[in-house]
Design an enzyme around this catalytic site. Structure first.
Site, PDB file in Angstrom:
ATOM      1  N   ARG A  49      14.502  44.265   0.971  1.00 50.59           N
ATOM      2  CA  ARG A  49      15.599  45.588   1.974  1.00 50.59           C
ATOM      3  C   ARG A  49      14.426  46.266   2.507  1.00 50.59           C
ATOM      4  NH1 ARG A  49      18.191  42.613   2.341  1.00 50.59           N
ATOM      5  NH2 ARG A  49      20.468  42.473   1.165  1.00 50.59           N
ATOM      6  N   LYS A  93      18.876  37.794 -12.778  1.00 54.75           N
ATOM      7  CA  LYS A  93      20.189  37.238 -12.270  1.00 54.75           C
ATOM      8  C   LYS A  93      19.432  35.506 -12.252  1.00 54.75           C
ATOM      9  CE  LYS A  93      18.449  38.490  -8.340  1.00 54.75           C
ATOM     10  NZ  LYS A  93      19.226  39.361  -6.780  1.00 54.75           N
ATOM     11  N   HIS A 135      28.321  31.900  -2.180  1.00 52.38           N
ATOM     12  CA  HIS A 135      29.034  32.755  -1.115  1.00 52.38           C
ATOM     13  C   HIS A 135      30.008  31.950  -0.154  1.00 52.38           C
ATOM     14  CE1 HIS A 135      25.056  35.048  -1.360  1.00 52.38           C
ATOM     15  NE2 HIS A 135      25.987  35.677  -0.644  1.00 52.38           N
ATOM     16  N   ASP A 150      27.627  39.327  -9.850  1.00 53.56           N
ATOM     17  CA  ASP A 150      27.527  38.801  -8.868  1.00 53.56           C
ATOM     18  C   ASP A 150      28.291  40.409  -7.598  1.00 53.56           C
ATOM     19  OD1 ASP A 150      25.818  38.221  -6.577  1.00 53.56           O
ATOM     20  OD2 ASP A 150      25.691  36.256  -7.711  1.00 53.56           O
TER      21      ASP A 150
END
Length: 423
Positions: free
Chosen positions: A173, A263, A276, A349
């Site tokens: 990020r 995770k 996704h 998630d």
């Protein structure tokens, strides 16, 4: 600035809108011995004593004092041991939870996406909804500059967790602001000590920008091609290597003061596809225990559960799940709590931008199902209005279909370093 992919290599769509003191019980010091009269040393002294006795006055130890009678006042009877003061309650989170309204307790269990290009929206979100955390995804960086997140915290009645995905490689990020971070697979070519130092430096950069949680590292065990859904996001296909390097990365974040989240439990590394895009399956539970779950077993056995979290993925696991993905299945949370004795924060998630969930549930439905299943915190990155989620949770709480869970709220607050839970 280059395109930075979101959680699991995909940019999720965003909306624009004390030791208790030791036993303090003690015995009082021994009472003073009864005072003894001095022997007369002169006629004058003897005269004084006689006169004093007649007058009802006591002369002792060189002093003269009034007395109720001709005898010395008896010494006070020895007192017994003073009862020990009760030790302070080691759980400093419980009073914070007790002071919250039921709706605010529910809000603490939500992490919601905010527009990274609109700091004012983030301020309004935490001010109006009291959510426990915000998630910053996408490419814009306005919210990560000019102390914008300090204004967000000032608007929050309770400090919010500010989370990003910053694993390195395809999922980071702040690379456009603070430089590139290698992928997990690349980091595994260095020493664990180098990776720890790298993560600590990255953690300091994140914290300086107002980010308090990094949804990393990936603890997935995978040999998928580099660009697969996990691929180079995994340190290795060897559970021991994953344990060593993921542990080093988490330790670096923690040293910097950033909360890390392991995770994707119970293991996304050998999945059939990308959650996704839709439902995915992974090997049966007994096979996950032989490889994918080993890093969790090793890391959770030695980490402080108040200083690290676990994220549950949206996975179909034969032998564990049935009709729902793992994030909505109670057996998943029982596995983590019971088999791995984990008492820290467990979050989902993304429930909003991943079709494994959003293909069948609205954000409100998914958030409710996740909390009912056992999640402490539900993450939804692309929320529009948040009130419908809170309304749904409130209605379920009032109806008794969502039990009160103050322990979950305590875990959220402890993960934000606002208090300490008792053990």
């Amino acid at each position: 600035m280059r395109l930075v992919e979101g959680e699991q290599g995909h940019w999720s769509p965003m909306r624009i809108e004390s030791f208790p003191p030791g036993d303090t019980a003690r015995s009082d010091p021994e009472p003073p011995a009864p005072r003894r009269r001095r022997r007369a040393v002169s006629v004058l002294t003897t005269g004084l004593v006689v006169g004093a006795l007649v007058a009802g006055v006591t002369v002792a130890s060189g002093g003269i004092g009034l007395s109720a009678n001709s005898q010395d006042t008896p010494a006070a009877a020895p007192q017994g041991p003073v009862p020990a003061a009760p030790p302070p309650d080691p759980n400093t989170c419980a009073p914070l939870v007790a002071a919250m309204s039921p709706r605010d307790r529910l809000a603490q269990r939500l992490m919601v996406g905010v527009d990274p290009a609109d700091p004012a929206e983030a301020v309004a979100t935490v001010r109006d909804t009291h959510v426990g955390g915000i998630f910053i995804g996408g490419n814009p960086t306005a919210l990560l500059q000019n102390d914008a997140l300090a204004a967000v915290q000032q608007a929050a009645p309770t400090k919010v967790a500010v989370a990003v995905d910053d694993e390195g490689g395809r999922v980071q990020r702040i690379d456009a602001l603070d430089g590139d971070l290698p992928s997990a697979r690349q980091m595994a070519q260095q020493t664990p000590e180098q990776v720890r130092a790298l993560a600590e430096e990255r953690g300091r950069q994140l914290l300086a920008r107002g980010v308090t949680w990094d949804l990393a590292p990936s603890v997935d065990v995978s040999d998928q091609p580099r660009n697969a859904v996990i691929g180079d996001r995994a340190f290795s296909n060897d559970p021991a290597v994953v344990t060593e390097y993921a542990g080093a990365f988490e330790a670096g974040l923690r040293a910097a003061g950033v909360y890390g989240v392991l995770k994707h439990f119970p293991g996304h590394g050998h999945s059939s596809g990308d959650s996704h895009q839709g439902r995915v399956s992974v090997p049966p539970l007994d096979r996950l225990r032989q490889a994918d779950l080993l890093p969790y077993a090793d890391l959770l056995a030695r980490l402080d559960h108040q200083q690290v979290g676990v994220m549950v993925g949206h996975l179909d696991v034969p032998g564990l799940t049935d009709s729902l993905p793992s994030s909505l299945t109670p057996a998943t949370y029982r596995l983590l709590r019971t088999d791995y004795d984990f008492d820290g924060l467990v979050m989902t998630d993304d429930l909003g931008a991943m079709k494994a969930i959003s293909g069948s549930f609205t954000p409100a439905q998914a958030s409710l199902a996740a909390l009912q299943a056992g999640a402490d915190m539900a993450l939804t990155s692309n929320v529009a209005p948040i009130a419908p989620i809170l309304d749904t949770l409130q209605q379920a709480l009032d109806a008794g279909t969502l039990p009160e869970n103050d322990t979950a709220v305590e875990r959220v607050l402890a993960a934000k370093a606002l208090c300490t839970r008792g053990t």
